[in-house]
Design a protein around this motif. Sequence first.
Motif, PDB file in Angstrom:
ATOM      1  N   LYS A  59     -43.575  53.655 -21.398  1.00  0.00           N
ATOM      2  CA  LYS A  59     -42.235  53.139 -21.717  1.00  0.00           C
ATOM      3  C   LYS A  59     -41.333  54.254 -22.231  1.00  0.00           C
ATOM      4  CE  LYS A  59     -43.688  48.394 -22.897  1.00  0.00           C
ATOM      5  NZ  LYS A  59     -45.065  48.483 -22.426  1.00  0.00           N
ATOM      6  N   VAL A  60     -41.896  55.112 -23.081  1.00  0.00           N
ATOM      7  CA  VAL A  60     -41.118  56.232 -23.613  1.00  0.00           C
ATOM      8  C   VAL A  60     -40.788  57.227 -22.511  1.00  0.00           C
ATOM      9  CG1 VAL A  60     -41.187  58.207 -25.187  1.00  0.00           C
ATOM     10  CG2 VAL A  60     -42.061  55.989 -25.933  1.00  0.00           C
ATOM     11  N   LYS A  61     -41.777  57.548 -21.676  1.00  0.00           N
ATOM     12  CA  LYS A  61     -41.592  58.565 -20.649  1.00  0.00           C
ATOM     13  C   LYS A  61     -40.616  58.125 -19.573  1.00  0.00           C
ATOM     14  CE  LYS A  61     -44.206  61.488 -17.453  1.00  0.00           C
ATOM     15  NZ  LYS A  61     -45.554  61.823 -16.915  1.00  0.00           N
TER      16      LYS A  61
ATOM     17  N   GLY B  91     -37.416  55.875 -21.907  1.00  0.00           N
ATOM     18  CA  GLY B  91     -36.813  56.599 -23.023  1.00  0.00           C
ATOM     19  C   GLY B  91     -36.929  55.836 -24.328  1.00  0.00           C
ATOM     20  N   PHE B  92     -36.762  56.591 -25.407  1.00  0.00           N
ATOM     21  CA  PHE B  92     -36.788  55.980 -26.738  1.00  0.00           C
ATOM     22  C   PHE B  92     -35.562  56.441 -27.509  1.00  0.00           C
ATOM     23  CE2 PHE B  92     -37.795  55.861 -31.237  1.00  0.00           C
ATOM     24  CZ  PHE B  92     -38.324  54.592 -31.371  1.00  0.00           C
TER      25      PHE B  92
ATOM     26  N   GLU C  91     -34.199  53.836 -25.950  1.00  0.00           N
ATOM     27  CA  GLU C  91     -33.543  53.095 -24.872  1.00  0.00           C
ATOM     28  C   GLU C  91     -34.389  51.918 -24.392  1.00  0.00           C
ATOM     29  OE1 GLU C  91     -31.688  56.970 -25.231  1.00  0.00           O
ATOM     30  OE2 GLU C  91     -33.801  56.357 -24.995  1.00  0.00           O
ATOM     31  N   TRP C  92     -35.737  52.145 -24.255  1.00  0.00           N
ATOM     32  CA  TRP C  92     -36.540  51.037 -23.729  1.00  0.00           C
ATOM     33  C   TRP C  92     -36.547  49.831 -24.671  1.00  0.00           C
ATOM     34  CZ3 TRP C  92     -40.362  47.668 -24.716  1.00  0.00           C
ATOM     35  CH2 TRP C  92     -40.860  46.942 -23.633  1.00  0.00           C
TER      36      TRP C  92
END
Length: 314
Positions: free
Chosen positions: A190-192, A195-196, A198-199
């Motif tokens: 999810k982060v990759k 984004g964080f 953003e997700w």
Amino acid sequence: MTAAATPEAPRPVAPADPGPDLARTPWGRWWFGPVPRARIAWLRLLGYVFLPFDMLLLTGSSLAHARLPADLYQPVLLGRLLHLPAPTPAAMYALLAVTLAAGFAAATGRFLPRLTGYVCACGYLWWVTISMSYGKVDHDHLALVVALFVLPSVGRARIDDERGCEASAWAVRGIQVSVVAAYFLSMWAKVKIGGFPEWPNGATVQWALSRRGTAFGRSLIDYPVLLKASQWFMFTAEAISPALLFLRGRPLYLFVLFFAGFHAVTYALMSIHFLPHAIWLAAFLPLERLTGHVPVRLRRVLGGRAGATAPEAV
């Protein structure tokens, strides 16, 4: 001359061997602290009984894929490394029969449990690789694949065998690590990709509910703040999932119950069940305690054998 060297003084005596468990490092105790073989027997029953359901329904696409043109076959990395050919109906039906037969034999634990277990594991790995080589990869099968490979390593195991075993501990830990890895790597993906932060601040759940939500799930689409909060909740739960590997007793059981509830809610909202993964939450539980609640006659059918110990087998 020291007192220890005089004839009157007793010679120093080396301390007694503390045994392999006490002499091990904390890391070693974490991996190999003995676990009853009975837990392995129960986990085998769980996995091998679930296998026909998975192969015939959840990954039954392997049979359908075998009827497609060979140029549609785009093998995943493992398939490319092993040079697995495009499936054919005859090959897939033969693979299905061999894998299920080996799984049934391994579940009984009476006939070459290691050999039959590894045959089943290799057959299922081939089967699921074919299933995932047509554009859709399901991460919920990681724990099932790992479990099928580590459970045979213990050899014979009965549901009434309370002997602690290092091999059992290693197998259970392997399953537990794979369960946690699926959660934690899901968070990392999810982060990759998203984004964080953003997700968790996005609208992924809202989109999922509109696409495949149940009637109850679709009724929540108009509550974006609630859905965004659920995404942060999901993201946080996956991030702290490694705690499953270090908790003990009631806190661990509550955390396992939490993740089981998480899967139940996901199914209620979107009809997504993650069963091939969720069943292995049982690896965190003391399943050996179930044996005392099983009637003696049924216990023998499930592999128990009162008052005797089973020899190791290939």
